[in-house]
Structure formats: C-alpha cells, structure tokens
Design an enzyme around this catalytic site. Sequence first.
Site, mmCIF file in Angstrom:
data_model
loop_
_atom_site.group_PDB
_atom_site.id
_atom_site.type_symbol
_atom_site.label_atom_id
_atom_site.label_comp_id
_atom_site.label_asym_id
_atom_site.label_seq_id
_atom_site.Cartn_x
_atom_site.Cartn_y
_atom_site.Cartn_z
ATOM 1 N N MET A 260 0.061 -0.095 10.657
ATOM 2 C CA MET A 260 0.161 -0.587 12.025
ATOM 3 C C MET A 260 1.626 -0.888 12.290
ATOM 4 O O MET A 260 2.254 -1.631 11.519
ATOM 5 C CB MET A 260 -0.732 -1.824 12.208
ATOM 6 C CG MET A 260 -0.624 -2.457 13.588
ATOM 7 S SD MET A 260 -1.224 -1.343 14.903
ATOM 8 C CE MET A 260 -0.168 -1.850 16.261
ATOM 9 N N GLU A 261 2.111 -0.307 13.378
ATOM 10 C CA GLU A 261 3.552 -0.292 13.666
ATOM 11 C C GLU A 261 4.092 -1.602 14.226
ATOM 12 O O GLU A 261 4.915 -1.577 15.150
ATOM 13 C CB GLU A 261 3.836 0.854 14.642
ATOM 14 C CG GLU A 261 3.228 0.687 16.058
ATOM 15 C CD GLU A 261 1.806 1.208 16.227
ATOM 16 O OE1 GLU A 261 1.087 1.281 15.211
ATOM 17 O OE2 GLU A 261 1.427 1.531 17.363
ATOM 18 N N HIS A 285 5.161 7.762 9.931
ATOM 19 C CA HIS A 285 4.450 7.642 11.208
ATOM 20 C C HIS A 285 4.713 6.276 11.862
ATOM 21 O O HIS A 285 5.109 6.208 13.034
ATOM 22 C CB HIS A 285 2.949 7.851 10.974
ATOM 23 C CG HIS A 285 2.102 7.652 12.182
ATOM 24 N ND1 HIS A 285 1.688 8.708 12.972
ATOM 25 C CD2 HIS A 285 1.596 6.543 12.753
ATOM 26 C CE1 HIS A 285 0.955 8.235 13.976
ATOM 27 N NE2 HIS A 285 0.883 6.920 13.867
ATOM 28 N N GLU A 286 4.515 5.222 11.111
ATOM 29 C CA GLU A 286 4.705 3.878 11.691
ATOM 30 C C GLU A 286 6.164 3.669 12.096
ATOM 31 O O GLU A 286 6.444 3.069 13.138
ATOM 32 C CB GLU A 286 4.245 2.781 10.717
ATOM 33 C CG GLU A 286 2.818 2.909 10.175
ATOM 34 C CD GLU A 286 1.766 3.223 11.230
ATOM 35 O OE1 GLU A 286 1.969 2.888 12.406
ATOM 36 O OE2 GLU A 286 0.737 3.832 10.866
ATOM 37 N N HIS A 289 6.910 5.228 15.397
ATOM 38 C CA HIS A 289 6.458 4.400 16.534
ATOM 39 C C HIS A 289 7.568 3.472 17.046
ATOM 40 O O HIS A 289 7.480 2.981 18.175
ATOM 41 C CB HIS A 289 5.276 3.522 16.116
ATOM 42 C CG HIS A 289 3.924 4.147 16.297
ATOM 43 N ND1 HIS A 289 3.483 4.620 17.514
ATOM 44 C CD2 HIS A 289 2.896 4.332 15.434
ATOM 45 C CE1 HIS A 289 2.228 5.073 17.379
ATOM 46 N NE2 HIS A 289 1.857 4.915 16.115
ATOM 47 N N GLU A 308 0.295 7.793 20.518
ATOM 48 C CA GLU A 308 -0.007 8.395 19.203
ATOM 49 C C GLU A 308 0.353 9.880 19.119
ATOM 50 O O GLU A 308 0.773 10.364 18.069
ATOM 51 C CB GLU A 308 -1.482 8.190 18.849
ATOM 52 C CG GLU A 308 -1.861 6.731 18.602
ATOM 53 C CD GLU A 308 -1.140 6.077 17.425
ATOM 54 O OE1 GLU A 308 -0.480 6.778 16.641
ATOM 55 O OE2 GLU A 308 -1.225 4.836 17.321
ATOM 56 N N ASP A 365 -12.134 0.648 20.700
ATOM 57 C CA ASP A 365 -12.332 0.769 19.248
ATOM 58 C C ASP A 365 -13.498 1.701 18.926
ATOM 59 O O ASP A 365 -13.488 2.400 17.921
ATOM 60 C CB ASP A 365 -12.622 -0.600 18.625
ATOM 61 C CG ASP A 365 -11.374 -1.472 18.550
ATOM 62 O OD1 ASP A 365 -10.268 -0.922 18.378
ATOM 63 O OD2 ASP A 365 -11.515 -2.702 18.675
ATOM 64 N N TYR A 373 -4.232 11.676 18.820
ATOM 65 C CA TYR A 373 -3.208 11.932 17.806
ATOM 66 C C TYR A 373 -2.903 13.436 17.712
ATOM 67 O O TYR A 373 -1.782 13.877 17.878
ATOM 68 C CB TYR A 373 -3.684 11.476 16.425
ATOM 69 C CG TYR A 373 -3.779 9.992 16.210
ATOM 70 C CD1 TYR A 373 -4.824 9.255 16.749
ATOM 71 C CD2 TYR A 373 -2.839 9.317 15.430
ATOM 72 C CE1 TYR A 373 -4.922 7.890 16.520
ATOM 73 C CE2 TYR A 373 -2.932 7.959 15.195
ATOM 74 C CZ TYR A 373 -3.973 7.243 15.742
ATOM 75 O OH TYR A 373 -4.063 5.894 15.512
ATOM 76 N N LYS A 544 -10.621 4.733 7.887
ATOM 77 C CA LYS A 544 -10.479 6.156 7.629
ATOM 78 C C LYS A 544 -11.234 6.573 6.358
ATOM 79 O O LYS A 544 -11.608 7.738 6.215
ATOM 80 C CB LYS A 544 -8.990 6.494 7.481
ATOM 81 C CG LYS A 544 -8.714 7.954 7.303
ATOM 82 C CD LYS A 544 -7.240 8.239 7.114
ATOM 83 C CE LYS A 544 -7.026 9.745 7.004
ATOM 84 N NZ LYS A 544 -5.638 10.076 6.646
HETATM 85 N N1 BES Z 1 -1.255 2.252 15.848
HETATM 86 C C1 BES Z 1 -2.045 2.942 14.897
HETATM 87 C C2 BES Z 1 -3.217 2.143 14.422
HETATM 88 C C3 BES Z 1 -4.151 1.686 15.520
HETATM 89 C C4 BES Z 1 -4.435 2.488 16.602
HETATM 90 C C5 BES Z 1 -4.745 0.458 15.441
HETATM 91 C C6 BES Z 1 -5.298 2.043 17.599
HETATM 92 C C7 BES Z 1 -5.591 0.016 16.426
HETATM 93 C C8 BES Z 1 -5.862 0.810 17.511
HETATM 94 C C9 BES Z 1 -1.205 3.397 13.710
HETATM 95 O O1 BES Z 1 0.069 3.828 14.070
HETATM 96 C C10 BES Z 1 -1.886 4.595 13.096
HETATM 97 O O2 BES Z 1 -2.056 5.556 13.784
HETATM 98 N N2 BES Z 1 -2.265 4.525 11.818
HETATM 99 C C11 BES Z 1 -2.903 5.613 11.117
HETATM 100 C C12 BES Z 1 -1.939 6.339 10.226
HETATM 101 C C13 BES Z 1 -1.256 7.518 10.824
HETATM 102 C C14 BES Z 1 -0.466 8.254 9.757
HETATM 103 C C15 BES Z 1 -2.111 8.472 11.597
HETATM 104 C C16 BES Z 1 -3.983 5.036 10.219
HETATM 105 O O3 BES Z 1 -4.124 3.817 10.191
HETATM 106 O O4 BES Z 1 -4.665 5.791 9.560
HETATM 107 ZN ZN ZN Z 2 0.105 5.612 15.189
#
Ligand code: BES
Ligand code: ZN
Length: 592
Positions: A260-261, A285-286, A289, A308, A365, A373, A544
């Site tokens: 989380m960025e 990635h972060e 951001h 994203e 969510d 993405y 994930k």
């Molecule tokens: N900002 C997101 C995480 C997020 C998005 C949290 C929407 C809550 C709501 C973060 O930058 C992200 O995308 N994380 C990914 C990793 C990335 C390499 C695709 C993750 O957590 O898997």
């Molecule tokens: Zn992201």
Amino acid sequence: MSRTDPHSFFDPDHPLVRRLELFLRPDFPSKTLSGEVLLHFDGASSGPLDLDSDGLRILSAAAQDGRPVHHALGDPDPILGRRLTLDLPPGTEAVRIAFATSPEATGLQWLEPAQTAGGSLPFLFSQCQPHHARSIFPCQDSPRVRVTYRAEITVPEGFTAVMAAAPLGARSGPEGRTFLFEMPQPIPTYLFALAVGRLESREIGPRSRIWAEPETVEAAAFEFAGTESMIAAAEGIFGPYPWDRYDMLVLPPSFPYGGMENPRLTFLTPTLLAGDRSLVAVVVHELAHSWTGNLVTNATMNDFWLNEGFTVWAERRLLEVLKGKEAAALAWALGQRALDRAMERFGPDSPLTRLKTDLWGVDPDAVYSEVPYEKGARFVALLEKTAGRDVFDRFIRDYIGRFRFTSITTEEFLAFLEERLPGLAGQVSAEAWLYRPGLPANAPRFESARMALLLRMASGWGQGERPPAEDLRALNPDETLLFLQNLPRPLPADSLRELDGLLGLSGQGNYEILVEWLTIAAQSDFETAFPKIEEVLSRVGRMKFVRPLFKALSATARTRALARRIFEANRARYHTLTRRVAEAEMAAYPEG
Ligand code: BES
Ligand code: ZN
C-alpha cells in the site's frame, strides 16, 4: 446539497477541510482508538458540514474557541457508514471533535501477540484505501479533498508508532510515549496510515529505511536493499521524488494487500520476503504510486484506473530499466493472465470491466479486481506505443506537473490528452477503452520467445512430456510461476509428487510460487498438501492469496470441508476484508 463521490458524504458546497490535527491513543485490551481531531477550514466558515464516519462514537464537538457545535449522526449505510452533520457557528476556523473507534473499525486490524513474529506484544495497523479512513476519524473521506496534518500518537511503553508522515520524535509522559508526526504535503484521506507495535528500523539507502518487527527487520533490509536504485530509475522517468523520504514498513502476515503506497512509508506484506529479492516488483509498483496516484489520483473510485492503470504501466517501464525487456515482458504476461481471470469473474459484458465505472451503490472493496490495473495499463501502453516513447514520456511529465497534488476524473485526463496530443485518443479508440466493457482488439500484446517456450512446457507436462529436470530448475521465479499457472488441472497425485520433488514447491520461499502450487494441489484434491494449505491460510491474510486458495478448495467435498474448518478456526483473526473474500468464495461452493 450535491454529492459527487459515490463513496462519500463529502459535499463540495460545504466548508473545505485543509488541515488536521490528530491526537490518538490506542487501547489494545478494548481494541479502540480514542482521541480528538481538529479540522481546520480554508477560512472562517459557518453552516452545515457533512463528514464521513463509520462505527465512530462521537463524544463532543466544539469550535476553536470552545463554543459547542451541534452535531448529529445519520442512519448507517452499509457502504458509506454514517453521515456526521455539524452545524458550524459563524466564524468557525476549526472544529474539535472527540471520538472513539469501534473494535470492528474496517480501517484497522488489531492483532493478538500470536499473530506477530515476536509473539510478545499486540500490533495495530491501518488500511484506509479506498474508504476506511472514516472508521478511524471523522473526515471528508473523498479523494477530491486533500489535507496536511500533524499527529500525536500515545502508546504504552515498549511500543513504537509509525505513520505515513515525517516523524518528529517522541516524548515520554505518565501515559506512555507520545510519537509526533507532520505530513507537510497534502494527501487524500485514503493515504492516512498508522501502525503500532514492537518495531525496529534499518537504514537501507540515503533516503530510505525499513521498519519491521525485530525478528524480520534483517531479512527485510536484505530483500529491499535495491530501493535507492529503484527511486533513481523512477526519477529518470517521472522527475524528482516529491515526498522527501521513501521508507517502508513490513507488517505482520495478516496485512490484506501486497503493498500500500502510503506516502513516505509504503506498507508491505511479509510474503515479499522470499530471500532472493524476486518479489520486489511490488515495491517498484508502490514507489511508482509516488507520482501516479499520490501526486495525481482518481477523483472517485469510478476513475480508479487512472491511479492503478498508470501505476502498473509505470511499474513495467521501471522493471524494463531495472531488470531488462524480458523481465518486463514476463510481468506483462503474468498480468494478462490476471486480467483474463478478472474478466471471467465478471463476464466480458459486465460494466465492471469498463475503465470508467459507475459505482453508485456499489461497495468498492467487493468489486476490487485486476481490471483497472491491467486493462488500464494496457490502455496507457497503447497510448505510449502510438505516440512514441519520447513524446509520451514528455506528456507524462507534463501531466504530472499539471495535476500534481490534485485528484482528477477520466474526463479531465481525456481533455488534457486532447489538448497536448490532439487526435491520439481518437486514433486508439479511447472511448471504447474507457466506456465499453471487455478488452478492445487493439490491446497491445507482449509476447516473447521465452514465454511461448514456457507455455509449451506446461501443456506438455499434462500430456506426460517431462522436460529435462535441469531445464525446469533453471527457470527463474517469474518463469516458474508462469509455468505453474499454465499447467492443466486437476493433475494426478504422482504427477504432483514429481513436480514438487523437482521444484521443491512445498518449501518455496516465494509465496507467489508456493500459493500457485497449493492452488493446483487443492484443485487436484492432493491430500499431501493439505497441512501446508492450512498453515498458509492460518497465517497469511493477503487477499491475493486467500481468495484463490479458497476458490481452489471448492474442488471436492473433502477440500470444501477443509476450507470450512480452516475458516472457522481463523475467522476471528482474519482482517475484515480477508474474512469477506473467504466468505464470498465459500458462498459460491456447491452443496456438500
Ligand atoms: N493501492 C493498492 C492497494 C489497494 C487498492 C488497497 C485498492 C485498497 C484498495 C496497491 O498499490 C496495490 O495495487 N497493491 C497490489 C500490488 C501491485 C504490485 C499490483 C497488491 O496489494 O497486490
Ligand atoms: Zn497500486
């Protein structure tokens, strides 16, 4: 009254909050944060002010001079929480609200000592994106609003508080230690972040340090030693790093995301600690951001792709600089598969597969997916390819310069694109990309000879063709992952045993590979892997991984029984979001 954000009671006609002062005290036994927030306005203000809140107990509200401020909570909405309406007396420059959070606050997770690496102290962390800041303090919880803040966090002796802000030291008092923070750059509330626990830090570069529990801090310092070279590579494309420091915090394994960025302090899952730096793309990635997102973000979750999509595109550009073209191509290939899965989940005609979404009445969510993405990144890559890299890189720097520290809509982006690169949007059929479902036929393809070989090896395996063992073992982690992803399933037990023996899958330090292996095992009802599946699902909250594992466990009555048992044993320890995705997967199981 005019709401513009489907996920906030923020009203642009009301006074605008520009700065916060926060005084917070976590109480671990009761799982509550209590304290005060001072909301400072643009200037002397009066009249109604709608704030977001969720699960908060409001104890009092007063103007800067002590005059009480009338306040009322609306009925709870399952997505938005409760509107907190204040009636500001004339000349109100700031309002002070005393409040306490609920133990169920969606933006917080309170961990038992057993859920930490040290096992001795409890732990608290926040995750505010997209709309959970309101469960921590009352605020205008829409990304259109940006605030600077100062915070004082008082914790018991032995605990350290960290925030996504500049640390200003700590002082001791009768109630413990108070940590002071200042966030000088304006941020949307979704980038507010706090963690409290037994924490240590190590310097890993001229502007970076890593925070983690003492038990993990060395491993983390090793894993992310390359951070400064990533920052330098990003500055080469996007211009100077605008947030002074880039520190990172490695959380306990229940953290629901990979990363989380949070500005100045990226939050990371410990599942990135593979021991061989093979999962640092999440940090890339972060970090990206910091420009695409934290400087220029989405006005609402309907424009989430701007945040994203640009960041995934940026991440892959950086991977190309850091690890070469082949590594970037593999990352695009892994992303393509994730996109295909997400499209299958919603169906190709679903409006949720548009880039510009309409999420009025929809929990962001619940519809989180790879579409913004990976479809978003492909759209940006198509713009880049069509304009030419040099032209597009200049455009990106202009775009970031024009919109820095603001939050924009898809339409504002399109207007800027048309102004700077006239005709480009039409040339790539931007309307179809943004406003129609599915993946347009002009989507860029990222193919490589290496990838084709991996696909052949994977489909061959299903037909009993065994590549030489040394060829398999010579695959790098991303290649191994692609190979596993493309294996047919279910596979017979002897084939799984052979695979595990060859690649040491059950003992994998790389969680992407480990979990892919365990999903194959689950889908194949492979009992040998059940204890490992249980171990992972009892420890790791990263959605994930949790989602595909619970999904794969729908395979047979036996795997479904395993899933239900694991879930019941762990539900109280899961993060709210993790619990919800596990429940959603199990709700889709067939009977029995
Ligand atoms: N900002 C997101 C995480 C997020 C998005 C949290 C929407 C809550 C709501 C973060 O930058 C992200 O995308 N994380 C990914 C990793 C990335 C390499 C695709 C993750 O957590 O898997
Ligand atoms: Zn992201």
